[in-house]
Design a protein around this motif. Sequence first.
Motif, PDB file in Angstrom:
ATOM      1  N   LYS A 296      89.825  55.161  39.265  1.00 17.98           N
ATOM      2  CA  LYS A 296      90.652  55.967  38.353  1.00 17.98           C
ATOM      3  C   LYS A 296      90.099  55.928  36.925  1.00 17.98           C
ATOM      4  N   TYR A 297      89.735  54.731  36.495  1.00 17.08           N
ATOM      5  CA  TYR A 297      89.224  54.586  35.130  1.00 17.08           C
ATOM      6  C   TYR A 297      87.907  55.336  34.961  1.00 17.08           C
ATOM      7  N   ALA A 298      87.036  55.214  35.971  1.00 18.35           N
ATOM      8  CA  ALA A 298      85.731  55.868  35.872  1.00 18.35           C
ATOM      9  C   ALA A 298      85.843  57.390  35.858  1.00 18.35           C
ATOM     10  N   ARG A 299      86.885  57.913  36.494  1.00 17.11           N
ATOM     11  CA  ARG A 299      87.084  59.371  36.492  1.00 17.11           C
ATOM     12  C   ARG A 299      87.575  59.878  35.136  1.00 17.11           C
ATOM     13  N   THR A 300      88.285  59.041  34.392  1.00 15.88           N
ATOM     14  CA  THR A 300      88.886  59.491  33.129  1.00 15.88           C
ATOM     15  C   THR A 300      88.097  59.065  31.893  1.00 15.88           C
ATOM     16  N   ARG A 301      87.327  58.004  31.992  1.00 18.64           N
ATOM     17  CA  ARG A 301      86.534  57.524  30.859  1.00 18.64           C
ATOM     18  C   ARG A 301      85.303  58.414  30.692  1.00 18.64           C
ATOM     19  N   LYS A 302      85.036  58.873  29.442  1.00 26.09           N
ATOM     20  CA  LYS A 302      83.943  59.825  29.225  1.00 26.09           C
ATOM     21  C   LYS A 302      83.037  59.389  28.074  1.00 26.09           C
ATOM     22  N   PRO A 303      82.223  58.365  28.304  1.00 30.39           N
ATOM     23  CA  PRO A 303      81.235  58.014  27.287  1.00 30.39           C
ATOM     24  C   PRO A 303      80.115  59.053  27.237  1.00 30.39           C
ATOM     25  N   PHE A 304      79.632  59.333  26.071  1.00 27.99           N
ATOM     26  CA  PHE A 304      78.550  60.311  25.876  1.00 27.99           C
ATOM     27  C   PHE A 304      78.924  61.684  26.440  1.00 27.99           C
ATOM     28  N   GLY A 305      80.230  61.971  26.510  1.00 30.83           N
ATOM     29  CA  GLY A 305      80.689  63.302  26.877  1.00 30.83           C
ATOM     30  C   GLY A 305      80.794  63.586  28.354  1.00 30.83           C
ATOM     31  N   GLU A 306      80.486  62.617  29.221  1.00 27.75           N
ATOM     32  CA  GLU A 306      80.574  62.844  30.664  1.00 27.75           C
ATOM     33  C   GLU A 306      81.344  61.713  31.330  1.00 27.75           C
ATOM     34  N   ALA A 307      82.009  62.071  32.426  1.00 27.24           N
ATOM     35  CA  ALA A 307      82.795  61.067  33.150  1.00 27.24           C
ATOM     36  C   ALA A 307      81.912  59.912  33.602  1.00 27.24           C
ATOM     37  N   LEU A 308      82.410  58.713  33.400  1.00 29.42           N
ATOM     38  CA  LEU A 308      81.700  57.507  33.820  1.00 29.42           C
ATOM     39  C   LEU A 308      81.403  57.535  35.321  1.00 29.42           C
ATOM     40  N   SER A 309      82.279  58.192  36.067  1.00 26.51           N
ATOM     41  CA  SER A 309      82.160  58.217  37.528  1.00 26.51           C
ATOM     42  C   SER A 309      80.945  58.986  38.020  1.00 26.51           C
ATOM     43  N   LYS A 310      80.276  59.731  37.159  1.00 20.99           N
ATOM     44  CA  LYS A 310      79.089  60.472  37.585  1.00 20.99           C
ATOM     45  C   LYS A 310      77.846  59.596  37.672  1.00 20.99           C
ATOM     46  N   ASN A 311      77.928  58.397  37.136  1.00 23.71           N
ATOM     47  CA  ASN A 311      76.783  57.498  37.137  1.00 23.71           C
ATOM     48  C   ASN A 311      76.715  56.717  38.444  1.00 23.71           C
ATOM     49  N   GLN A 312      75.559  56.773  39.088  1.00 23.96           N
ATOM     50  CA  GLN A 312      75.422  56.047  40.346  1.00 23.96           C
ATOM     51  C   GLN A 312      75.509  54.533  40.143  1.00 23.96           C
ATOM     52  N   ALA A 313      75.180  54.068  38.950  1.00 22.89           N
ATOM     53  CA  ALA A 313      75.329  52.641  38.657  1.00 22.89           C
ATOM     54  C   ALA A 313      76.797  52.223  38.726  1.00 22.89           C
ATOM     55  N   ILE A 314      77.693  53.162  38.519  1.00 25.71           N
ATOM     56  CA  ILE A 314      79.138  52.908  38.674  1.00 25.71           C
ATOM     57  C   ILE A 314      79.551  53.173  40.115  1.00 25.71           C
ATOM     58  N   GLN A 315      79.065  54.255  40.683  1.00 29.41           N
ATOM     59  CA  GLN A 315      79.475  54.659  42.030  1.00 29.41           C
ATOM     60  C   GLN A 315      79.091  53.642  43.105  1.00 29.41           C
ATOM     61  N   PHE A 316      77.812  53.270  43.132  1.00 29.67           N
ATOM     62  CA  PHE A 316      77.295  52.531  44.283  1.00 29.67           C
ATOM     63  C   PHE A 316      77.929  51.153  44.469  1.00 29.67           C
TER      64      PHE A 316
END
Length: 430
Positions: A296-316
């Motif tokens: 939930k947090y990764a979907r809403t947090r947007k560092p550098f203008g993009e959702a944190l959840s788009k980073n594979q370092a977060i996803q995997f």
Amino acid sequence: MDFALPADLIGYLAELDAFIEAEIKPLEQQDDNIRFFDHRREWARTDFEHGGLPRREWELLLREASMRADKAGHWRFSAPKKYGGKDGSNLWMAVIRDKFAAKGLGLHNDLQNEHSIVGNFPFVAMFESFGTQAQQQEFILGGFARNRITAFGLTEPDHGSDATHMETTAVPETRDGVEGWLINGEKMWTTGMHVATHCATFCRTSGAPGAARGISCFLVPTDTPGLKVEEYLWTFNMPTDHPRVSFTNVWVPDSTRLGPADGGLSLAQSFVHQNRIRQAASSLGAATFCVEESVKYARTRKPFGEALSKNQAIQFPLVELATQCEMLRLMIYKTAWDMDNMPHEAIESQLSDKISMCNYWANRLVCEAADRAMQVHGGIGYSRHKPFEHIFRHHRRYRITEGSEEIQMRKVAAYLFGYLGPRNKLFADL
């Protein structure tokens, strides 16, 4: 093969959810009781000026919640019907504990104090299996009435997980024509002694050090002369109710003996399987909570203008944890179901390794999930304004206390290599 949860179990989960919303959540919010669950929780719960014990108001709140649950017919769910329970099965208890822990911190289920609105009562099985009729009446009914609270004195300062090299001794001694026992020794991590009426004290009564045979259990009243709480040991997660206790020439009559003389280790093992599978389910639920909150947090947090959840370092890393949660859930539920479908006395010889697998892996998993949740949340995850540090500190204990993971892995190895359990036949020629 049917993997669907029974319809009546699903219905009961909905009933519990409704009870929590109607009775427990309002109690959690009134009189600033939320202080026991928000960033103030460790301070609010702990009387640092008096040995680090739980504050009285904290324990009274837990008691009020369990009394409301008892009135509604939920608290004794796992107990036999003759004691006011519902004969709750291992599968149902595993599912309930999983779902409760997945809700996060709250008055409905706070395992730091082994509290839940659906209680776990291993002492019932212990007294039913080993107690006299008088002991069953006194300690089972007294336990539910809260006028009998039994601490568990097994672990010793110099021996930890090895109960067979027990230095606490009990020798026969008759006083005023009454047969009894004189106890001398020390115990560690004797949880709950600050409120206990009795301590189930395991002592060497015969045999050589290291022998499983020759250990007996005595229900020692906590006001017996010579019994002393030496100190409460402060722990990673506070408050503490875990003392070191000494026994100096403590005399008790033979009527306090629980179970057969010299057969106390069987008593100590009598409820370990129920405890381990239910505690594994709780760790699984807490791990699931950490993963879901991170998503939930990764979907809403947007560092550098993009959702944190788009980073594979977060996803995997979260994918790995979510996968382990799903696989472990199937194993826990299946093992609990197997426990319900065999005689209680067969569990140790047929299923003990599977229970240990569930338990030690769940306890590792929740620590990994809490640590990952802190990392995903960054600075706020490290703070006490999020619950992950509390979850990590609490569940870290179970890698030691519910039978250390090394002890449980040793049990699994014994079954895997055929030294114990069903696979013993495969290696009979050896």
